[in-house]
Design a protein around this motif. Structure first.
Motif, PDB file in Angstrom:
ATOM      1  N   MET A 133      -3.827  42.466  -5.429  1.00 28.77           N
ATOM      2  CA  MET A 133      -4.435  41.129  -5.398  1.00 28.77           C
ATOM      3  C   MET A 133      -3.465  40.064  -4.914  1.00 28.77           C
ATOM      4  O   MET A 133      -3.850  39.100  -4.260  1.00 28.77           O
ATOM      5  CB  MET A 133      -4.944  40.743  -6.792  1.00 28.77           C
ATOM      6  N   LEU A 134      -2.186  40.220  -5.286  1.00 25.84           N
ATOM      7  CA  LEU A 134      -1.181  39.213  -4.943  1.00 25.84           C
ATOM      8  C   LEU A 134      -0.320  39.634  -3.757  1.00 25.84           C
ATOM      9  O   LEU A 134       0.621  38.927  -3.381  1.00 25.84           O
ATOM     10  CB  LEU A 134      -0.267  38.926  -6.144  1.00 25.84           C
ATOM     11  N   GLY A 135      -0.622  40.794  -3.195  1.00 26.93           N
ATOM     12  CA  GLY A 135       0.176  41.266  -2.070  1.00 26.93           C
ATOM     13  C   GLY A 135       1.621  41.553  -2.448  1.00 26.93           C
ATOM     14  O   GLY A 135       2.541  41.318  -1.667  1.00 26.93           O
ATOM     15  N   LEU A 136       1.827  42.068  -3.647  1.00 27.68           N
ATOM     16  CA  LEU A 136       3.185  42.392  -4.082  1.00 27.68           C
ATOM     17  C   LEU A 136       3.623  43.706  -3.447  1.00 27.68           C
ATOM     18  O   LEU A 136       2.781  44.513  -3.034  1.00 27.68           O
ATOM     19  CB  LEU A 136       3.245  42.520  -5.611  1.00 27.68           C
ATOM     20  N   PRO A 137       4.937  43.953  -3.376  1.00 29.57           N
ATOM     21  CA  PRO A 137       5.409  45.215  -2.799  1.00 29.57           C
ATOM     22  C   PRO A 137       4.876  46.425  -3.564  1.00 29.57           C
ATOM     23  O   PRO A 137       4.756  46.386  -4.789  1.00 29.57           O
ATOM     24  CB  PRO A 137       6.932  45.122  -2.964  1.00 29.57           C
ATOM     25  N   ARG A 138       4.593  47.466  -2.842  1.00 25.30           N
ATOM     26  CA  ARG A 138       4.052  48.682  -3.461  1.00 25.30           C
ATOM     27  C   ARG A 138       4.996  49.301  -4.483  1.00 25.30           C
ATOM     28  O   ARG A 138       4.586  50.037  -5.371  1.00 25.30           O
ATOM     29  CB  ARG A 138       3.749  49.731  -2.373  1.00 25.30           C
ATOM     30  N   ARG A 139       6.289  49.017  -4.334  1.00 20.93           N
ATOM     31  CA  ARG A 139       7.255  49.626  -5.266  1.00 20.93           C
ATOM     32  C   ARG A 139       7.054  49.157  -6.709  1.00 20.93           C
ATOM     33  O   ARG A 139       7.630  49.726  -7.627  1.00 20.93           O
ATOM     34  CB  ARG A 139       8.690  49.344  -4.800  1.00 20.93           C
ATOM     35  N   CYS A 284      -4.471  33.954  -2.486  1.00 16.83           N
ATOM     36  CA  CYS A 284      -4.981  33.460  -1.202  1.00 16.83           C
ATOM     37  C   CYS A 284      -4.015  33.848  -0.085  1.00 16.83           C
ATOM     38  O   CYS A 284      -2.817  33.546  -0.174  1.00 16.83           O
ATOM     39  CB  CYS A 284      -5.102  31.942  -1.224  1.00 16.83           C
ATOM     40  N   PRO A 285      -4.526  34.459   0.980  1.00 14.01           N
ATOM     41  CA  PRO A 285      -3.642  34.878   2.078  1.00 14.01           C
ATOM     42  C   PRO A 285      -2.788  33.731   2.615  1.00 14.01           C
ATOM     43  O   PRO A 285      -1.633  33.946   2.969  1.00 14.01           O
ATOM     44  CB  PRO A 285      -4.626  35.370   3.151  1.00 14.01           C
TER      45      PRO A 285
ATOM     46  N   PRO B  54      -9.802  46.205  -7.492  1.00 14.27           N
ATOM     47  CA  PRO B  54     -10.538  45.182  -8.233  1.00 14.27           C
ATOM     48  C   PRO B  54     -11.724  44.704  -7.409  1.00 14.27           C
ATOM     49  O   PRO B  54     -11.690  44.776  -6.176  1.00 14.27           O
ATOM     50  CB  PRO B  54      -9.504  44.069  -8.401  1.00 14.27           C
ATOM     51  N   PRO B  55     -12.759  44.199  -8.060  1.00  6.99           N
ATOM     52  CA  PRO B  55     -13.931  43.741  -7.313  1.00  6.99           C
ATOM     53  C   PRO B  55     -13.651  42.438  -6.565  1.00  6.99           C
ATOM     54  O   PRO B  55     -13.009  41.545  -7.106  1.00  6.99           O
ATOM     55  CB  PRO B  55     -14.978  43.509  -8.402  1.00  6.99           C
ATOM     56  N   GLU B  56     -14.148  42.349  -5.358  1.00  6.27           N
ATOM     57  CA  GLU B  56     -13.999  41.120  -4.582  1.00  6.27           C
ATOM     58  C   GLU B  56     -14.922  40.045  -5.171  1.00  6.27           C
ATOM     59  O   GLU B  56     -14.510  38.908  -5.363  1.00  6.27           O
ATOM     60  CB  GLU B  56     -14.353  41.402  -3.119  1.00  6.27           C
ATOM     61  N   ASP B  57     -16.146  40.436  -5.492  1.00 10.23           N
ATOM     62  CA  ASP B  57     -17.083  39.478  -6.076  1.00 10.23           C
ATOM     63  C   ASP B  57     -17.223  39.728  -7.569  1.00 10.23           C
ATOM     64  O   ASP B  57     -17.033  40.849  -8.042  1.00 10.23           O
ATOM     65  CB  ASP B  57     -18.441  39.607  -5.399  1.00 10.23           C
ATOM     66  N   GLY B  58     -17.576  38.663  -8.275  1.00  8.89           N
ATOM     67  CA  GLY B  58     -17.694  38.770  -9.717  1.00  8.89           C
ATOM     68  C   GLY B  58     -18.803  39.719 -10.151  1.00  8.89           C
ATOM     69  O   GLY B  58     -19.771  39.931  -9.430  1.00  8.89           O
ATOM     70  N   GLU B  59     -18.596  40.297 -11.343  1.00  6.56           N
ATOM     71  CA  GLU B  59     -19.597  41.187 -11.899  1.00  6.56           C
ATOM     72  C   GLU B  59     -20.275  40.500 -13.086  1.00  6.56           C
ATOM     73  O   GLU B  59     -19.788  39.519 -13.606  1.00  6.56           O
ATOM     74  CB  GLU B  59     -18.939  42.475 -12.400  1.00  6.56           C
ATOM     75  N   GLN B  60     -21.369  41.069 -13.516  1.00  5.70           N
ATOM     76  CA  GLN B  60     -22.043  40.512 -14.685  1.00  5.70           C
ATOM     77  C   GLN B  60     -21.311  40.915 -15.958  1.00  5.70           C
ATOM     78  O   GLN B  60     -20.772  42.018 -16.052  1.00  5.70           O
ATOM     79  CB  GLN B  60     -23.457  41.033 -14.738  1.00  5.70           C
TER      80      GLN B  60
END
Lengths: 477, 477
Positions: A133-139, A284-285, B54-60
């Motif tokens: 989600m945050l684009g952190l390093p895979r390590r 956010c990218p 993780p889901p891109e859009d929210g779930e119920q």
């Protein structure tokens, strides 16, 4: 429902009062903007309303809820108010609070995998999600030698990072033998106070934390860091740890992580990156450049409990190599031995943190990510950043005010042109009005006001009202 | 109620799902005895049911609650089951859980008095109440130079005690200069693993914690402590800290606090008393002798989150003199300065703990004490102690079993006469039956099973069923 010296709350009573508390909270959130943001009470005002002694016999739950309204609420500073712009936010949300409720009711301990496998595995899984989600390093993912863990706070994460670094620097001997080397740590003058606290706790001494000079934008000067390391080496001391900050507390300055990281590699220093609030923006990218150079870091932390709708506490701490951390923190008494632990197939998170016991905190984080979706969380960040930018524009356009630092993400540091005394008076009047709550810092030797947009309910009208109030109060100075 | 990429949960939705979660928990507690106490899953079973991303859009919210039931519950070890007899308890109650819910929803930070005066003042007040409730020395009250604070765990309390002791022993110089002396700490061989962890974290090195011999009832031998201190002094080392235990984890042994305390006074050593679970028994006058000698202690901790119906985390930590603690842990950056703090009239609890941020944990403790009353809490202790005594009588009367330690309060350590392998097999079969959960320890070099009675819902029938199962499984060995 009156009963004295109760042993339990009945199921019916819990259902009844649970609903009442849920409704009370919903009402509270609906009306939180009507309370003075900062509590207007004086020291001792709350205590003098509390009875001297605890009750011998049980009281009705109704009485507790009444006292929350009458005694506690006036003594609160309302962190969830849309007019709260102080410190950094600690925003909450419905799904998070309900996740916390479930965790409290389940009452499981996640100290070992065996003491509740779901508590450990959900945590590992959701922390892996956050890497993406945050684009952190895979390590930092759990699939390799590293991995993530939930800490209570960035302070504890920094301490754990420093302990792991100390262990590695001592050839894995410090845990048993104590500090045998003249170790020295580094952070910028703008780094969070928890770095100094960690150096003190770890027995290095706060005096052996070098506060490296920052540039005109309050970011650490890598050249000064290099020089400090060199001088310490020449003096026979042992540099071992650097804490770089992505988003300093005073002004959200970002240290040059790539440059610092290359130096750390060269000098074999542990690099910890503290991105407590700002790291969340990397959802956010367009903000992901905040994490440039992070592939050179040994550890990292970010706080969903600040700016990702997850109620405190929830700091996500990552290490690229878990071995020094485990070496620093593992103690295995007989009464905690389990078959799965000894198989080496599972994670026992007690060895990744200071305390032994641990709550099921992954539940609320999982709820937040799923309920809002990554897109929903991103939208919140963008809304706050846009509001802060607009506020910064208003400040820039007003001849009575100046920006005190480059506006960054959701924070604006600014000051009235008439100097420290006027700014102190302005802040005091704003906060005692109860209409907003801002805090201050010192930048370039002068007082600056900080306005940080981060509460879940904050909308444009709140930021605009804050600005109008600031101008009106300033006019009356 | 379907909506994608949500920004907030609406008030109506929170009311609705809040009620559902409350009912879910009430149902869970009603049925918790039907689940296998220890999760029967294998490593990886939970994770493989969770989506990779993780889901891109929210779930119920409905989907979350369904997954809690289907994915999480099978992966739980049910700490609130009446058939949970493992480790020490971590019992919860309705009022406590609702207090936690309120604290989560209010989302206030109690790091400074000013950031929510009620959070600080209620904590100070309720911790003063607890001094009276447990018959603790008056010097732990906030009216003098000492006072109490809520920590997450006894591990953190022990670490804070050790840091304060280290500061005092170094003439208040360690915080800034680091460990300049060959410091040595002491605890018994039966002390909790967190003492060793604290010594490692603080940079002393675990090797500089002396594990003092225990007597035949597993209590620290004060004569051996005196001898160890003398030997260390002769060798040029600096003894500074003793951790005495009231209720060891293995067998609830009680160290001779009075004798140890007199030695500590004479030798000017900091005495910390760890009464994590057993201290709660002092609610009852007949158990108050557990605290004999406590007036000689510099610090003390006890966990309402273990045996006083308060969900984790809630450890109550007391110091007789707050100065060395504050000296060890205070860091004051500009952005945390407030007028009330500088007046010296208020407590800022951030300086009493490792992390900076803190939840409003006093709320749940206040709820528990008021809802049950001191009499109600006392009754719970007496019920559990009586059940454990009855269990111990059954063990004593059975020729196949022996007590492994004197039964103490709510804990019985026992073993089958046929030796370690049989006891290991017995434990394994008991726990994999899912009908009970017990843990083990080693006493006098041999394996012992521990049965600790402490969950809120545990009644005589559960203890009796556990004993019948133990006998039946033992017969089948």
């Amino acid at each position: 429902m009156v009963e004295h010296s109760r042993r339990e709350m009945s199921s019916e009573e819990f259902r009844h009062w649970g609903r009442e508390v849920v409704d009370w909270l919903a009402d509270y959130w609906e009306q939180v903007d009507r309370y003075p943001v900062q509590s207007q009470l004086s020291p001792g005002d709350v205590r003098c309303m509390l009875p001297e002694s605890p009750p011998e016999d049980g009281e009705q739950f109704e009485a507790l809820l009444r006292d929350v309204q009458e005694i506690i609420v006036p003594g609160l500073t309302h962190w969830q108010s849309p007019n709260f712009f102080a410190f950094f936010p600690a925003n909450v949300s419905g799904p998070s609070v309900l996740g916390e409720l479930l965790a409290a009711g389940l009452g499981v301990q996640g100290m070992l995998w065996a003491t509740s496998p779901a508590c450990t595995e959900l945590e590992t899984h959701v922390l892996d999600w956050l890497v993406d989600m945050l684009g952190l390093p895979r390590r930092f993912k759990s699939s390799g030698p590293g991995g993530g863990v939930i800490q209570d706070s960035a302070s504890s994460a920094t301490l754990c990072a420093l302990l792991a670094a100390r262990e590695r620097a001592s050839g894995m001997r410090c845990r048993d033998e104590g500090i045998g080397l003249p170790l020295v740590a580094y952070a910028s003058t703008q780094a969070h106070s928890s770095v100094e606290k960690a150096a003190a706790i770890a027995g290095l001494g706060a005096g052996n934390l070098r506060l490296v000079q920052a540039d005109e934008e309050f970011a650490m000067r890598a050249d000064c860091l290099a020089q400090a390391v060199e001088e310490d080496r020449k003096a026979g001391r042992v540099p071992f740890f650097v804490c770089a900050t992505v988003g300093t507390t005073s002004s959200l300055a970002v240290d040059p992580v790539s440059e610092i990281g290359r130096l750390c590699r060269r000098e074999r220093l542990w690099l910890h990156v503290d991105a407590a609030m700002a790291g969340i923006a990397a959802l956010c990218p367009e903000h992901r450049h905040l994490h440039d150079g992070l592939e050179l870091a040994d550890s990292y932390c970010v706080n969903p409990h600040k700016w990702m709708l997850t109620n405190f506490d929830c700091d996500c701490f990552y290490v690229a190599d878990r071995e020094p951390l485990l070496r620093a923190l593992t103690v295995l008494p007989e009464y905690l031995r389990t078959v799965p632990s000894e198989s080496g197939q599972v994670i026992d998170y007690r060895d990744w943190q200071i305390p032994l016991g641990r709550r099921f905190r992954a539940l609320k984080l999982w709820f937040v990510i799923r309920y809002f979706g990554v897109a929903g969380l991103r939208r919140l960040v963008r809304t706050h950043v846009a509001l802060a930018r607009e506020f910064a524009d208003w400040v820039s356009a007003d001849p009575d005010f100046r920006l005190a630092a480059p506006p960054a993400l959701n924070l604006v540091c600014f000051r009235h042109v008439r100097g420290d005394a006027a700014n102190r008076e302005l802040l005091e009047r704003l906060n005692s009005s109860g209409q907003v709550y801002l805090t201050h810092t010192v930048l370039d030797g002068a007082l600056a006001l900080r306005l940080c947009v981060g509460q879940a309910q904050t909308e444009r009208r709140h930021v605009l009202a804050a600005w109008e109030l600031i101008r009106a109060v300033a006019d009356g100075l």
